[in-house]
Scaffold this active site. Structure first.
Site, PDB file in Angstrom:
ATOM      1  N   LYS A  79      24.101  66.046  79.365  1.00 54.35           N
ATOM      2  CA  LYS A  79      22.923  66.285  78.520  1.00 54.35           C
ATOM      3  C   LYS A  79      23.365  66.426  77.069  1.00 54.35           C
ATOM      4  O   LYS A  79      24.407  67.040  76.793  1.00 54.35           O
ATOM      5  CB  LYS A  79      22.236  67.572  79.019  1.00 54.35           C
ATOM      6  CG  LYS A  79      20.893  67.895  78.384  1.00 54.35           C
ATOM      7  CD  LYS A  79      20.269  69.111  79.092  1.00 54.35           C
ATOM      8  CE  LYS A  79      18.933  69.518  78.491  1.00 54.35           C
ATOM      9  NZ  LYS A  79      18.317  70.662  79.220  1.00 54.35           N
ATOM     10  N   SER A 154      13.666  70.047  80.769  1.00 52.51           N
ATOM     11  CA  SER A 154      14.120  69.272  79.628  1.00 52.51           C
ATOM     12  C   SER A 154      15.305  68.358  79.932  1.00 52.51           C
ATOM     13  O   SER A 154      15.616  67.472  79.143  1.00 52.51           O
ATOM     14  CB  SER A 154      14.510  70.219  78.487  1.00 52.51           C
ATOM     15  OG  SER A 154      15.577  71.051  78.876  1.00 52.51           O
ATOM     16  N   SER A 178      14.718  73.801  83.606  1.00 52.16           N
ATOM     17  CA  SER A 178      15.054  72.466  83.097  1.00 52.16           C
ATOM     18  C   SER A 178      16.044  71.644  83.906  1.00 52.16           C
ATOM     19  O   SER A 178      16.210  70.459  83.626  1.00 52.16           O
ATOM     20  CB  SER A 178      15.583  72.569  81.669  1.00 52.16           C
ATOM     21  OG  SER A 178      14.501  72.654  80.793  1.00 52.16           O
TER      22      SER A 178
HETATM   23  N1  GLN Z   1       9.871  74.059  80.432  1.00 48.97           N
HETATM   24  C1  GLN Z   1      10.501  75.259  79.951  1.00 48.97           C
HETATM   25  C2  GLN Z   1      10.342  75.345  78.451  1.00 48.97           C
HETATM   26  O1  GLN Z   1       9.717  74.515  77.915  1.00 48.97           O
HETATM   27  C3  GLN Z   1      11.925  75.328  80.370  1.00 48.97           C
HETATM   28  C4  GLN Z   1      12.858  74.605  79.502  1.00 48.97           C
HETATM   29  C5  GLN Z   1      14.296  74.799  79.894  1.00 48.97           C
HETATM   30  O2  GLN Z   1      14.614  75.278  80.976  1.00 48.97           O
HETATM   31  N2  GLN Z   1      15.165  74.459  78.972  1.00 48.97           N
HETATM   32  O3  GLN Z   1      10.805  76.236  77.810  1.00 48.97           O
END
Ligand code: GLN
Length: 515
Positions: A79, A154, A178
């Site tokens: 990532k 994400s 994420s």
């Molecule tokens: N969807 C969650 C957010 O928008 C989790 C994101 C993540 O785990 N980085 O914060």
């Protein structure tokens, strides 16, 4: 069977037996990226030359009879929020468009030391804020099962890369879901380790009390292998815990005898799609057929998860993101233009004889900060910075931030109580299967609600994973969420592998055409 269809463990066996070379394996994945990533959009950058050179060096080592690392020449996608020395690392943001970190993240060092071949950097929501990868400043990533749908986020690029057979392994990060949500939506396996299990040195910070790095792969044993490489104490990350790393890959196929599985009634309420519920309940029945006992464990505070998470995460983000000021890192607006604009404004006020307005003009520096941040951050990141700054400001701190911390403690206590009665908690990963691209972009709250089941894990600091457990009537993967107490990743992996030995959901692959 083509090399890219094999699991990481099967590929590793072939590499170890010298049936294939790392250069061949790496080349096969690079070809597949070339053939399909134009449509999927999983990678932001692929460095084929560097990957092939690294693979050739590992092959050389093996040929000479020297010991090779745990990953033995397997390709890995990472990532784009993990610092890679001298290589662009954007975190999905314009503000880091040309940022080349001067060092490697610890997990990057570990992958290299284990002879993993880094294929490239994968797409993500900007600063990992989002659940669909639509918040990337660069490109969309499409779900390999249905390219009109989101892959989740994400870590959407990391999940789509594995699901599309463009990488056997990938590394993501999970602050509120994420890793697990995109794994669920893309039909692969993804694990969020316990807070402190994996070093975050060189991870671009989003919410520091929640962020964790973890593996994504096709199967549970593949996930175990990569976790073993990633995990461990690191003096460079004071939040990493000094505990020995179990041999996850060796124990993963030992079934858990007398497994006590918990299901949380609060997770089967409003908002849960019927097909997702059915698949999850059927998965629980599979565990029963394998000898597990199932009981309900109540998590009375789980209904506050989204509210609590969306106070704490933005508060921490607003503080972490203060460093992007156009001076220390990455993007800086055109300062000469800022100075020229200031002079023009000053002149305008002077000509109008407005001394007070002249007096109130901000300095070039302050204007440069403001313009850099306005231009460099996308709308979701700005929203979070505003939410966090508001919740931390005098007068609101106690009402929001401090209160959220107290609820967080209650959520953790719900888990502590539940884990006195059960070994592992099972439930849905997300309320629905993957939704169409664009569906929730104008409705942040609807997007936030998708974190309903996953974010408790991060708030409590425990371990959890997602494994495929079925498909919707539209042919979209459905994930099963398993949660375990802190530092019980071994239990989690063994429990998940039991399910994969009894089912074949994880073996199904999307048809990308042109095979
Ligand atoms: N969807 C969650 C957010 O928008 C989790 C994101 C993540 O785990 N980085 O914060």
């Amino acid at each position: 069977m083509s090399l890219t269809a094999l699991s990481a463990c099967d590929l590793l066996a072939k590499l170890d037996a010298s049936e294939v070379t790392s250069a061949e394996v790496t080349g096969a994945f690079l070809d597949r990226i070339e053939a399909h990533d134009g449509r999927i959009g999983a990678f932001l950058r692929v460095d084929a030359e560097a990957a092939l050179a690294q693979a050739a060096a590992i092959d050389q080592k093996r040929k000479a009879g020297n010991p090779v690392g745990r990953l033995g020449g397997l390709p890995v996608a990472v990532k784009d929020l993990l610092a890679t020395e001298g290589e662009v690392t954007t975190c999905g943001s314009r503000i880091l468009e040309n940022f080349r970190p001067p060092y490697n993240a610890t997990v990057i060092e570990k992958i290299r030391a284990a002879d993993g071949v880094i294929l490239g950097k994968t797409n993500m929501d900007e600063f990992a804020m989002g659940g669909s990868t639509e918040n990337s400043a660069y490109q969309l990533t499409r779900n390999p099962w249905d390219t009109t749908r989101i892959p989740g986020g994400s870590s959407g690029g990391a999940a789509a890369a594995v699901a599309a057979g463009m990488a056997p392994l990938s590394v993501g990060s999970d602050t509120g879901g994420s890793i697990r949500a995109p794994a669920g939506w893309c039909g692969i396996t993804g694990l969020k380790p316990t807070y402190g299990r994996v070093s975050r040195y060189g991870l671009v910070a989003f919410a520091s009390s929640l962020d964790q790095i973890g593996p994504l792969a096709q199967t549970v044993p593949d996930t175990a292998l990569l976790l073993e490489v990633l995990a461990g104490h690191d003096p460079k990350d004071s939040t990493s815990v000094n505990l020995p790393v179990p041999r996850y890959a060796e124990t993963v196929n030992q079934p858990l005898k007398g497994l006590r599985l918990g299901i949380v009634p609060e997770h089967f309420g409003e908002g849960l799609d019927g097909e997702v519920e059915k698949a999850v309940r059927e998965a629980v029945a599979v565990y029963e057929s394998l000898g597990a006992t199932v009981r309900e464990v109540s998590m009375p505070h789980s209904k506050y998860t989204v509210a609590t998470y969306y106070i704490i995460a933005p508060c921490e983000a607003s503080s972490n993101l203060a460093r992007y000021d156009g001076v220390h890192y990455g993007y800086r607006t055109d300062v000469k233009q800022v100075a020229a604009d200031l002079e023009a404004e000053r002149k305008k006020y002077e000509d109008a004889g407005d001394a007070a307005a002249v007096e109130n003009l901000d300095s070039v520096l302050v204007r440069m900060y403001r313009k850099t941040r306005s231009e460099g951050f996308g709308p979701e990141v700005k929203r979070r910075i505003m939410l966090g700054t508001y919740a931390l400001s005098a007068g609101y701190y106690n009402a929001y931030y401090l209160k959220a911390l107290k609820v967080r403690r209650l959520i953790r206590q719900d888990f502590d109580r539940a884990f006195q009665q059960v070994d592992v908690i099972a439930g849905p990963v997300t309320p629905t299967a993957a939704y169409p691209i664009g569906d929730k972009v104008d409705d942040p709250l609807a997007m936030y609600l998708c974190d309903l089941y996953t974010a408790t894990t991060n708030l409590a600091g425990i371990a959890a994973l997602s494994i495929p457990c079925g498909f919707s009537s539209e042919g979209l993967p459905i994930g099963l969420h398993l949660q375990a107490p802190p530092f019980e990743e071994e239990r989690l992996l063994r429990g998940a592998a039991m399910f994969q030995r009894a089912t074949d959901w994880h073996l199904k692959r999307p048809d990308l055409g042109g095979e």
